[in-house]
Design an enzyme around this catalytic site. Sequence first.
Site, mmCIF file in Angstrom:
data_model
loop_
_atom_site.group_PDB
_atom_site.id
_atom_site.type_symbol
_atom_site.label_atom_id
_atom_site.label_comp_id
_atom_site.label_asym_id
_atom_site.label_seq_id
_atom_site.Cartn_x
_atom_site.Cartn_y
_atom_site.Cartn_z
ATOM 1 N N CYS A 75 5.999 64.754 -40.281
ATOM 2 C CA CYS A 75 6.700 63.475 -40.421
ATOM 3 C C CYS A 75 7.337 63.352 -41.788
ATOM 4 O O CYS A 75 6.694 63.590 -42.796
ATOM 5 C CB CYS A 75 5.731 62.311 -40.321
ATOM 6 N N CYS A 130 9.624 65.407 -30.663
ATOM 7 C CA CYS A 130 10.100 64.433 -31.637
ATOM 8 C C CYS A 130 11.598 64.684 -31.850
ATOM 9 O O CYS A 130 11.988 65.807 -32.172
ATOM 10 C CB CYS A 130 9.303 64.651 -32.919
ATOM 11 N N SER A 172 6.989 51.210 -38.028
ATOM 12 C CA SER A 172 6.537 51.767 -39.293
ATOM 13 C C SER A 172 6.298 50.607 -40.250
ATOM 14 O O SER A 172 7.244 50.037 -40.779
ATOM 15 C CB SER A 172 7.603 52.714 -39.845
ATOM 16 N N LEU A 173 5.053 50.275 -40.430
ATOM 17 C CA LEU A 173 4.740 49.085 -41.229
ATOM 18 C C LEU A 173 4.439 49.471 -42.674
ATOM 19 O O LEU A 173 5.066 48.977 -43.600
ATOM 20 C CB LEU A 173 3.559 48.350 -40.578
ATOM 21 N N HIS A 174 3.464 50.312 -42.860
ATOM 22 C CA HIS A 174 3.148 50.909 -44.169
ATOM 23 C C HIS A 174 2.630 49.951 -45.231
ATOM 24 O O HIS A 174 2.212 50.395 -46.304
ATOM 25 C CB HIS A 174 4.337 51.681 -44.756
ATOM 26 N N SER A 217 10.662 54.570 -32.431
ATOM 27 C CA SER A 217 9.978 54.199 -33.672
ATOM 28 C C SER A 217 10.984 53.573 -34.626
ATOM 29 O O SER A 217 12.069 54.113 -34.836
ATOM 30 C CB SER A 217 9.376 55.449 -34.308
ATOM 31 N N GLU A 238 17.197 68.431 -36.635
ATOM 32 C CA GLU A 238 15.983 69.154 -36.275
ATOM 33 C C GLU A 238 15.221 68.385 -35.213
ATOM 34 O O GLU A 238 15.236 67.159 -35.188
ATOM 35 C CB GLU A 238 15.109 69.310 -37.523
ATOM 36 N N ASN A 263 3.113 63.093 -46.128
ATOM 37 C CA ASN A 263 3.465 64.495 -46.337
ATOM 38 C C ASN A 263 4.352 64.577 -47.574
ATOM 39 O O ASN A 263 5.322 63.832 -47.680
ATOM 40 C CB ASN A 263 4.207 65.043 -45.116
ATOM 41 N N GLY A 317 16.323 59.863 -38.971
ATOM 42 C CA GLY A 317 17.165 58.713 -38.633
ATOM 43 C C GLY A 317 16.404 57.501 -38.141
ATOM 44 O O GLY A 317 15.235 57.583 -37.761
ATOM 45 N N GLU A 318 17.102 56.372 -38.170
ATOM 46 C CA GLU A 318 16.532 55.108 -37.700
ATOM 47 C C GLU A 318 17.171 54.798 -36.336
ATOM 48 O O GLU A 318 18.346 54.421 -36.263
ATOM 49 C CB GLU A 318 16.830 54.000 -38.729
#
Length: 389
Positions: free
Chosen positions: A368, A137, A249-251, A225, A90, A325, A193-194
């Site tokens: 996301c 994206c 992406s730390l989070h 990212s 997607e 989300n 994906g990474e």
Amino acid sequence: MTHPIARTQEEWTQALSARGERAFVAKQVFGWIQKRGVLDPARMSNLSAKVREALVAEGVGEILTTENVHRSADGTKKAVLRLHDGATIETVLLPSVSGRGSAAAEELDADSAAAEDDDEDEEAEPIAPGVVRVTQCISTQVGCAMGCVFCASGVAGLKRHLGAEEIVAQVLVGRAMLEGTEQLRNVVFMGMGEPLHNYDATARAVRLLTHPEGIGLSSRRVTVSTSGLVPEIERLGKEFAGQVALAVSLHAADDATRSAMMPINRKYPIAELMAALRDYPMPKRRRITIEYTLVAGKNDSPEHAHRLAALLRGLRVKVNLIPMNPISASDLGPTQHGRVLAFQSVMTDAGYSCFVRRRRGDDVAAACGQLALLGAKPKVKGFRKAEEA
Ligand code: SAH
Ligand code: SF4
């Protein structure tokens, strides 16, 4: 082996000169594919029949089909694309209103994508009023191996890497979907994906997207990212000399919290990640984007915010807060709005640029973390919850 659709112009020159063709033919072929987005040799009207046949023999042709386009009430569009092996991926188009100075535009700027422009870019490149800037994206893998607990792609696991041609073709399709005064302005590698787990294809895709004879995006408008693959962050920094925007992406700002959310943290803990960010070559006035998904009760207290502010001290960053989300595979949920604002105040009081990203496209499961594996299991009509499909 590189798929011909992902060849650079130089590689086309080599491949076609081996067949006795002149250099301008390579330029034409590259232009058809990368600039005009035409993948079917039969439509490349200024090429000789001999060259067109050679392209077909090499495997040039349509590599994905648009299965569905879902439009969100907020203008977000999600395309479901089917690959040659039947897998689906997607890609999401996020339009935002242009024109500086209006509060609405500023708000949209802040939440349209993690990688929105640095202020000085805007001044250097004014946009005509009425133009709708679009951020696309894109996905880099079918599924993802990283297993972050709050992410539908992670829960699904990795099915396969995408080739550079499949990554770039998403942008070719996206561009063809633009309407009216929309202009593709940013591409963010934030779909499924990474990207740095699929380093070579990602790096090639960045080169193709920013090639002046192709789509021609400015490298500062292409953002990779990552969940924090330290050696590949270093490699990306070296190979592109900082000329590709980085989002991390730390989070969480402590290892216990981060490891519980993101298994990759056990391999590359926060101290190593921070060292890589400090070393990332950064052009003047550019910043690394720090993404911080707020998960209720996990990483969203004022203490977590203070820890984050302390951890990022001295780094050139901007921080994007993303209320999680919901995904069907998990009971985890978003931080309630008041707490999001409290978290944001801690960061702004500490002197950081910190934005809250509005939820976009979640009525078509395009927000996301909601991009999920489709195809293997029966589809749900409307994709209201794609991760259930
Ligand atoms: N794998 C890369 C890029 C794809 S994920 C990465 O992790 O950075 C893009 C962004 O979406 C990441 O910041 C990720 O943490 C975030 N994300 C994943 N699942 C989410 C969810 N359920 N809600 C909000 N953000 C999510
Ligand atoms: Fe993979 Fe990124 Fe999802 Fe983590 S957040 S599972 S790294 S796509």
